[in-house]
Design a protein around this motif. Structure first.
Motif, short mmCIF file in Angstrom:
data_model
loop_
_atom_site.label_atom_id
_atom_site.label_comp_id
_atom_site.label_asym_id
_atom_site.label_seq_id
_atom_site.Cartn_x
_atom_site.Cartn_y
_atom_site.Cartn_z
N MET A 1 9.62 7.65 -2.64
CA MET A 1 10.52 7.66 -1.48
C MET A 1 11.04 6.26 -1.16
SD MET A 1 8.69 10.17 1.21
CE MET A 1 9.06 11.93 1.28
N GLY A 2 10.61 5.27 -1.91
CA GLY A 2 11.18 3.93 -1.74
C GLY A 2 10.30 2.93 -1.02
N ALA A 3 9.02 3.28 -0.80
CA ALA A 3 8.11 2.31 -0.18
C ALA A 3 7.97 1.11 -1.12
CB ALA A 3 6.75 2.93 0.09
N THR A 4 8.01 -0.09 -0.57
CA THR A 4 7.96 -1.28 -1.43
C THR A 4 6.60 -1.97 -1.41
OG1 THR A 4 9.03 -2.41 0.39
CG2 THR A 4 10.41 -1.82 -1.50
N LYS A 5 5.83 -1.74 -0.35
CA LYS A 5 4.45 -2.25 -0.33
C LYS A 5 3.55 -1.09 0.02
CE LYS A 5 4.90 -7.12 0.74
NZ LYS A 5 4.36 -8.26 1.47
N ILE A 6 2.55 -0.87 -0.81
CA ILE A 6 1.59 0.20 -0.50
C ILE A 6 0.19 -0.36 -0.72
CG2 ILE A 6 0.81 2.54 -1.00
CD1 ILE A 6 3.56 3.06 -2.30
N LEU A 7 -0.56 -0.41 0.37
CA LEU A 7 -1.97 -0.82 0.27
C LEU A 7 -2.82 0.44 0.40
CD1 LEU A 7 -3.85 -3.79 1.82
CD2 LEU A 7 -4.80 -1.53 1.96
N ILE A 8 -3.76 0.59 -0.51
CA ILE A 8 -4.65 1.75 -0.44
C ILE A 8 -6.09 1.25 -0.36
CG2 ILE A 8 -4.62 2.10 -2.97
CD1 ILE A 8 -4.55 5.18 -2.30
N THR A 9 -6.89 1.92 0.47
CA THR A 9 -8.28 1.51 0.65
C THR A 9 -9.21 2.60 0.12
OG1 THR A 9 -8.62 2.59 2.79
CG2 THR A 9 -7.67 0.40 2.84
#
Ligand code: NAD
Ligand code: ZN
Length: 360
Positions: A191-199
């Motif tokens: 969908m175009g997210a440019t930063k994704i942090l996953i925990t």
């Protein structure tokens, strides 16, 4: 036609049996499906180990399984959208079509939804299963049956990202790198997210998230306080996330989602945790952070299929283990204990790849 309808039936807590069931008769609007692939979901494991999820209680034997795909074996007289031989993904919930929610399009909120493997409704880890044709999605030849089965969790990711309002340039925090966190990651990216942090608490799951394209990962420890981790999230991302999507359902992760989200942002709760939690609501209201729930999906299967069929999203990596239906007990054990780093365990009702015209 064969009479073999081997079926995985949950009789009660820790009591799953493989048994023969009659092949169902179909009505005019239904199709009979020769099942091919059925993924195991956390909820299936929960029903096996606890016999209930919230107010849904297994009180009589229930066929398990709802992440599924198969081949149309028979069509009802009024079915126009499918023919025998079509390879289909099955959207497992059939709503009433009559209530206000159904009429307004939010059929996932229908109080009379018949949903596979949610008591009292049977699921489809079986050789032959009948389903309303409206809720079957024809797969293109190059989409595998396993990918068809995975459209179910993927649709949860689509719904969650839509509810969150993920869009071009979004900075997204995802709590939890289980199957649901990982599909949410894939959808947020597309969908175009440019930063994704996953925990997550498990480094191995974060490694997979990184492989799938997470820009940042953060290993949490069980004793971490939400306030402290929120600061670390901001440091690692270099910004405050616009949207936080909780795919764990632990009190600590929902608290973190609220503290970490930028003022005016959105928190979406997908994880199903305890029925009551202590949350920093003053923090949310004073910073206008919207908190939104997610219940499954609604009109999302087509988008999930388009993402997979176009190659925009590759969900194959999620499947770590394969079993035949005759090995259902072992498959559930693997999913339950995460044996061998299991993410998604797939059960094959027919030999793997036998219904995939394009060979991989
Ligand atoms: P899962 O248990 O495989 O994944 C959860 C992940 O969260 C695990 O990797 C775990 O290590 C991690 N985790 C647990 N506590 C954590 C913490 N404090 N901090 C960071 N990570 C933590 O489950 P799943 O299949 O990915 O499903 C996730 C949740 O979504 C479940 O609660 C499930 O019931 C729920 N769910 C909700 C919907 C819905 O419609 N709302 C649909 C499907 C699944
Ligand atoms: Zn309804």
């Amino acid at each position: 036609m064969t009479k073999d309808n081997l079926t995985a039936v949950l009789h009660g807590i820790e009591d799953m049996r493989l048994e023969q069931r009659p092949i169902p008769d179909i009505s005019a609007d239904e199709v009979l499906v020769a099942m091919d692939s059925v993924g195991i979901c956390g909820s299936d494991v929960h029903y096996l180990t606890k016999g209930r999820i919230g107010h849904f209680v297994v009180t009589k034997p229930m066929v398990i399984g709802h992440e599924s795909a198969g081949v149309v074996a028979k069509v009802g007289s009024k079915v126009k959208n499918l023919v025998v031989g079509d390879r289909i993904a099955i959207e497992p919930g059939v709503p009433c079509y009559k209530c206000d929610h159904c009429k307004q399009g939010s059929y996932n909120l229908c109080p009379d939804m018949a949903f596979c493997a949610t008591p009292p409704y049977d699921g489809n880890l079986t050789r032959y299963y009948k389903h309303v044709a409206d809720f079957c999605f024809k797969l293109p030849d190059h989409v595998t049956m396993e990918e068809g089965a995975l459209l179910e969790p993927l649709s949860v990711g689509v719904h969650a990202c839509n509810r969150a309002g993920v869009g071009l340039g979004s900075k997204v925090l995802i709590l939890g790198a289980g199957p649901i966190g990982l599909v949410t990651l894939l959808v947020a990216q597309s969908m175009g997210a440019t930063k994704i942090l996953i925990t997550d608490l498990v480094q191995q799951r974060l490694d997979i998230a990184k492989e799938l394209g997470a820009t940042h990962t953060l290993l949490m420890k069980p004793g971490d306080t939400a306030e402290d981790v929120a600061d670390r999230v901001h440091q690692v991302m270099g910004v405050e996330p616009d949207q936080s999507i909780d795919c764990c359902g632990a009190e600590s992760t929902t608290r973190l989602a609220i503290f970490a989200t930028r003022s005016g942002g959105v928190v979406v709760i997908v994880g199903m945790g305890p029925s009551e939690m202590k949350l920093p609501l003053f923090n949310a209201l004073a910073r206008e952070v919207d908190i939104r729930g997610v219940f499954r999906y609604c009109n999302d299967y087509s988008a999930a299929l388009a993402l997979v069929a176009s190659g925009r999203v590759n969900i194959k990596r999620l499947v770590t283990h394969h079993f035949d239906i005759t090995e259902t007990a072992k498959a559930f054990e693997t999913a339950r204990f995460g044996t061998g780093g299991a993410i998604k365990v797939m059960i094959h009702v027919q030999p793997r790849n036998s219904n995939n015209p394009v060979k991989f």
